[in-house]
Each structure stands twice: as C-alpha cells, then as structure tokens.
Design an enzyme around this catalytic site. Sequence first.
Site, PDB file in Angstrom:
ATOM      1  N   GLU A  57      41.061 -33.293 -17.622  1.00 47.91           N
ATOM      2  CA  GLU A  57      40.394 -33.946 -18.740  1.00 47.91           C
ATOM      3  C   GLU A  57      39.318 -34.912 -18.246  1.00 47.91           C
ATOM      4  OE1 GLU A  57      40.623 -33.083 -21.850  1.00 47.91           O
ATOM      5  OE2 GLU A  57      42.112 -31.579 -21.299  1.00 47.91           O
ATOM      6  N   HIS A 103      35.342 -27.279 -19.351  1.00 45.61           N
ATOM      7  CA  HIS A 103      36.613 -26.605 -19.051  1.00 45.61           C
ATOM      8  C   HIS A 103      36.363 -25.133 -18.699  1.00 45.61           C
ATOM      9  CE1 HIS A 103      39.481 -29.721 -19.830  1.00 45.61           C
ATOM     10  NE2 HIS A 103      39.192 -29.847 -21.110  1.00 45.61           N
ATOM     11  N   HIS A 145      32.251 -30.952 -23.473  1.00 43.25           N
ATOM     12  CA  HIS A 145      33.543 -31.144 -22.786  1.00 43.25           C
ATOM     13  C   HIS A 145      34.285 -29.812 -22.710  1.00 43.25           C
ATOM     14  CE1 HIS A 145      37.469 -33.277 -22.031  1.00 43.25           C
ATOM     15  NE2 HIS A 145      37.924 -32.196 -22.645  1.00 43.25           N
ATOM     16  N   GLU A 146      34.319 -29.069 -23.802  1.00 41.02           N
ATOM     17  CA  GLU A 146      35.028 -27.775 -23.810  1.00 41.02           C
ATOM     18  C   GLU A 146      34.327 -26.769 -22.895  1.00 41.02           C
ATOM     19  OE1 GLU A 146      37.899 -27.700 -24.940  1.00 41.02           O
ATOM     20  OE2 GLU A 146      37.728 -29.647 -25.926  1.00 41.02           O
TER      21      GLU A 146
END
Length: 299
Positions: free
Chosen positions: A214, A146, A142-143
Amino acid sequence: MPRPTSFGKDTGLQLRMTFTLFLLGLVYVVLIVVLLGSGVNGVTVGLIAGGLALFQLFGSDKLALRAMGAREVTPAEAPELHAMIDRLCVQADLPKPKVAVADTRMPNAFALGRSPKSATVCATTGIMELLSPAELEGVMAHELAHVANRDVLVMTLASFFATIAAYIVQFGFFFGGGSSDDDDNPSVMVLFLVSIGVYIVSFFLMQALSRYREFAADRGAAVITGRPSALASALQKIAMGNQRIPERDLRATSELSAFYIFPPGVGKSLGNLFSTHPPMEKRIEALGRLERQLQGVPA
C-alpha cells in the site's frame, strides 16, 4: 517542475514479494511433506492443490467482481472514468486495464488480475460521488500502481497457500484416510498442527507484504500524478465516508479488504492489529513527505 511521464517499479516491493513467495514456498513444501508422510495419496494432493491454484489465478478476480456487484463498463457508459484511466495509463506507460464500476454507497476502489494485460480496475459509485476529479485520479493512479507492480498476482498466490492450509485444518481428518484407527494415528495430529502453523505463517507474511504494497502504491500514484496531496485528501474523505456506511454492509465486503485502497471497517476492530493496510495517519505522513520532495522543500 516537470511531472514524471513513466512509472517505475518499486524495487523494495519487488524484493519483498520475492522473499515472501520464497518463504511461503518453504512452508508449503513442509506441508506437502507432512501430507505425504501422513499417508495421503499424492495424486489426490496434486489434483486438489492444482485445481485450487488454477482457480485462484484465473477465476478469483471474476468471482471477486461478482461478489462486489461490479460490472465492466464501456467508454460510453462511464466516459469520464475511462478518460481518466486513459490519461493515467499514458503517464504510467501501462496497457489500459478493463474498467469496472460497483454500484454501492461504500467509497472504495480496487485492482484485480494476474498481469497488466489481464487487469481490471474498479471504482464504486460511492467513491465517484464523494471525491473531486483530482482526488479520484489519485485513487485510480494508486490502483494502476498495484497493476504495474504486479503485487495483485503475488497477493493472489500468497492467499492460495493460506487457503490450502485452511482447507486442511477443516478437512484434514478426511485426508488422513478415514480408517477407524485414525484417532490413534499421531500423523493426523501432526498434519493438523502443521496446517495451523502454515496458516499462521502465511497470514502474517501476507499482512506484512500487504501493508508495504500500500505504501508502494501510494508512492506510485504520487509519481504518476505529481499530486500526493490529492491522494492524501482522498484517503481522509474515504475514511470519513466509510464511517457512515452500516457495519453489516462493510462486513459483507470484508473478504476483499486486502485489495481495497482503504479497508472497510477500519477503526472498528481491536487496535487494527490484523489490518491489511498501514494506519491512514502514516500513509498521509508519507504522502506529505513526497509532496515536499516534489516541491523541492527540504525535509
């Protein structure tokens, strides 16, 4: 079913980031025009704005890491975390970012940096103790999503506009020139009101972008790992873990909440009206749909 080996940028997010920066640029131009119209020295405005912009781009990530008590770790210090990031970067076709660890019980993770080459991903000791390897892999993917989407840079730039407006709201009367008749000068009040307006517009634009990014990072993690359910499970554990952290500790890190995978203190504010993240239930629902799609199950 073969797992994807390369992560593609989210087109919807790219369009939203461009539109958000365009709107923020417009309101910022209005603010500059009002500043100059109020008799503020243009050189002073340029120096202050330029200095803050440079700091936001090149120094804010280091300041944020320091505020969290995070430090960069070597492969020898955190071999399992580094090995996980190595694998995920290969799958996502990304350059490896710096890896940091924050020594705190709060289970969380975040990414910082103005580009993939200068990025840092950070996990707390709390999240590494709480999650299984598959769940932690989902969080770190997930990071990395980003980082790939470059939305950290856009959020940093967006917060710059709000910061400028907030400073003017606090110190605008000093910018007005300091003469004895400032209180009778309607331009000072116009500047004050416009600055408040710019701050409000910037705030809500950032909130909308932050919530969408997100969802985009959750989708990116699902594509990278091929296991949306692992990330969904991680989000549930993080939410429960945060409930056991004293509220004063959560408040101490609230300034970075937009960059965490799960905002500290969520559920303790009035209806989460001003949350930087979408409700966890909606994120888990979206991940469930992705899981069914990856398994070939009809919606």
